[in-house]
Motif scaffolding. Structure first.
Motif, PDB file in Angstrom:
ATOM      1  N   HIS A   1      -7.545   1.981  -5.879  1.00  0.00           N
ATOM      2  CA  HIS A   1      -7.185   3.374  -5.631  1.00  0.00           C
ATOM      3  C   HIS A   1      -8.366   4.056  -4.959  1.00  0.00           C
ATOM      4  O   HIS A   1      -9.505   3.915  -5.396  1.00  0.00           O
TER       5      HIS A   1
ATOM      6  N   SER B   1       0.832  -1.194   0.000  1.00  0.00           N
ATOM      7  CA  SER B   1       0.000   0.000   0.000  1.00  0.00           C
ATOM      8  C   SER B   1       0.868   1.244   0.000  1.00  0.00           C
ATOM      9  O   SER B   1       1.944   1.273   0.622  1.00  0.00           O
TER      10      SER B   1
ATOM     11  N   ALA C   1      -3.272   3.921  -2.550  1.00  0.00           N
ATOM     12  CA  ALA C   1      -3.186   2.921  -3.616  1.00  0.00           C
ATOM     13  C   ALA C   1      -2.742   1.603  -2.998  1.00  0.00           C
ATOM     14  O   ALA C   1      -1.787   1.569  -2.209  1.00  0.00           O
ATOM     15  N   THR C   2      -3.430   0.524  -3.344  1.00  0.00           N
ATOM     16  CA  THR C   2      -3.089  -0.793  -2.845  1.00  0.00           C
ATOM     17  C   THR C   2      -3.017  -1.758  -4.014  1.00  0.00           C
ATOM     18  O   THR C   2      -3.889  -1.759  -4.879  1.00  0.00           O
ATOM     19  N   VAL C   3      -1.957  -2.576  -4.044  1.00  0.00           N
ATOM     20  CA  VAL C   3      -1.789  -3.586  -5.090  1.00  0.00           C
ATOM     21  C   VAL C   3      -1.697  -4.953  -4.411  1.00  0.00           C
ATOM     22  O   VAL C   3      -0.905  -5.144  -3.486  1.00  0.00           O
TER      23      VAL C   3
ATOM     24  N   ALA D   1      -5.623  -4.073  -8.233  1.00  0.00           N
ATOM     25  CA  ALA D   1      -5.281  -2.757  -7.703  1.00  0.00           C
ATOM     26  C   ALA D   1      -6.529  -2.046  -7.207  1.00  0.00           C
ATOM     27  O   ALA D   1      -7.624  -2.228  -7.745  1.00  0.00           O
TER      28      ALA D   1
ATOM     29  N   GLY E   1      -1.817   8.995  -9.877  1.00  0.00           N
ATOM     30  CA  GLY E   1      -0.812   7.949 -10.010  1.00  0.00           C
ATOM     31  C   GLY E   1       0.500   8.464 -10.546  1.00  0.00           C
ATOM     32  O   GLY E   1       1.573   8.000 -10.163  1.00  0.00           O
TER      33      GLY E   1
ATOM     34  N   VAL F   1       3.123   2.411  -8.399  1.00  0.00           N
ATOM     35  CA  VAL F   1       1.760   2.872  -8.674  1.00  0.00           C
ATOM     36  C   VAL F   1       1.655   3.389 -10.103  1.00  0.00           C
ATOM     37  O   VAL F   1       0.689   3.111 -10.819  1.00  0.00           O
TER      38      VAL F   1
ATOM     39  N   VAL G   1      -0.939   1.890 -12.836  1.00  0.00           N
ATOM     40  CA  VAL G   1      -2.005   2.737 -13.367  1.00  0.00           C
ATOM     41  C   VAL G   1      -1.958   2.803 -14.892  1.00  0.00           C
ATOM     42  O   VAL G   1      -3.011   2.857 -15.557  1.00  0.00           O
TER      43      VAL G   1
END
Length: 393
Positions: free
Chosen positions: A221, A199, A207-209, A219, A244, A251, A255
């Protein structure tokens, strides 16, 4: 539909609608679902199933199926706006030793759909006309195919933009904007992550992946948007690109291709707050009745638990619909109100509005003992109440 059984028409084949169909059929009802989309909708954000929602899934005999498509998230590494590590949160600690599983929203919907007979859901179908007069014990509906149905209960499970709510709760100001927008999607992304989940938090932006496999990622956002409300999709896409571009390198990489993701969901974080969830023989269920937003992390759990409670009350009252709907709301409303109240409190902590609040929050996280942080996160996920106990009969 079976002429000997009480009948329900459910609008919306999301998690709430599919769960309602399963539980009503178990309660001896003939339940049909109509869905505007041509198939189960893919995508949606990653969510956690735990507490009452997970227990309901087990009682449906679907735990093994859910486990097959679930993802084991072990660790979330949180970073600041410069990409510096702030915190490592172990999901096992977060759940406090209780059972929980991470699953994509679309995957859970698919499991629920497969648990129903083939003819239970009619895709590419909508309700064009509804007559549900006060005092009548039937609801009359006309479908877009021209078919006319007479049912004992109409359930609107068609999400936050519910057409059923618009028809029967017209004029009620029930959409509470939290001041955030979000985008969630799956992408093919081969780069290896530091952990199952990473994060990045900046002032007004998160933003978290997530890792879904070797070359597949998801992902999420979330960004502050004071103009949250009806806006066109392109403006929100532009906002994701703009934010992004100013964020950490990972990120920016994620994005870049997100517009081509078939699973893309992009909307505002909006809660639904209604004084009543039913009118006569019309009931709202799930997000259409009491959207919690992804900040609470309990929307899907409450949807499936709510469906079980509804079926339980119908059986206990020998299908006295009015009494069952009243009892259903009495049991569920205190839990929903607590979760919504807590959502209002924690949203600004997850995504601080300005630079000062952002830096103070980060200092707080860095200074706190890990055990205190875990305790705070656990309370954030449950609204500081025992959901399982609160929903017990």
């Amino acid at each position: 539909m079976d002429s000997k059984k009480p009948k329900a028409l459910i609008v919306g084949a999301g998690i709430a609608g599919l769960a309602a169909a399963w539980w009503l059929r178990k309660a001896g009802w003939d339940a049909a679902v109509v869905e505007r989309s041509p198939a189960v909708r893919d995508g949606g954000y990653m969510m956690s199933l735990s507490g009452p929602g997970l227990e309901t899934i087990k009682r449906m005999g679907l735990f093994d199926k859910v486990s097959e498509v679930a993802h084991r998230l072990r660790e979330n590494i949180m970073h600041d706006q410069r990409g510096h590590e702030m915190l490592r949160l172990q999901y096992e600690d977060f759940h406090g030793g209780t059972e929980g599983t991470a699953i994509c929203r679309g995957d859970l919907a698919r499991v629920l759909r497969e648990a129903l007979p083939d003819d239970a859901v009619r895709y590419g179908e909508t309700v064009t006309e509804i007559t549900a007069d006060d005092g009548e014990d039937k609801v009359h509906a006309t479908l877009s195919s021209g078919e006319k149905l007479t049912v004992d209960l109409l359930i609107g499970a068609d999400g936050i933009r519910s057409s059923i709510r618009d028809r029967f709760w017209k004029g009620e100001d029930c959409l509470e904007q939290l001041g955030y927008s979000y985008a969630a999607y799956d992408i093919a992304f081969a780069k290896k992550l530091q952990a199952d989940c990473v994060s990045f938090n900046c002032p007004g932006y998160l933003a978290t992946v997530y890792s879904l496999g070797e070359d597949q990622k998801a992902a999420l956002h979330i960004w502050r948007n004071p103009q949250a409300g009806p806006q066109d999709r392109e403006n929100k896409m532009e906002a994701v690109h703009k934010i992004g571009a100013n964020g950490p390198a990972l990120v920016t990489e994620v994005v870049a291709p997100f517009e081509t993701a078939s699973s893309l969901v992009i909307d505002d974080l909006t809660m639904v707050t209604l004084k009543r969830w039913s009118k006569g023989r019309v009931l709202l269920l799930g997000d259409s009745a009491h959207c919690l937003t992804l900040i609470s992390g309990q929307g899907a759990c409450m949807a499936v638990a709510s469906a079980e409670i509804l079926a339980s009350e119908l059986m206990k009252t020998n299908n006295d619909v009015a009494k069952a709907l009243a009892n259903h709301e009495k049991r569920l409303r205190p839990v929903i109100q607590s979760l919504q109240a807590h959502t209002r409190k924690i949203a600004p902590v997850y995504i601080p509005a300005g630079a000062l609040k952002y830096h103070l929050r980060n200092l707080f996280l860095r200074a706190m003992p890990y055990s205190w942080i875990v305790s705070w996160y656990k309370k954030s996920a449950t609204g500081e109440i025992d959901l399982t106990q609160a929903l017990k009969d």
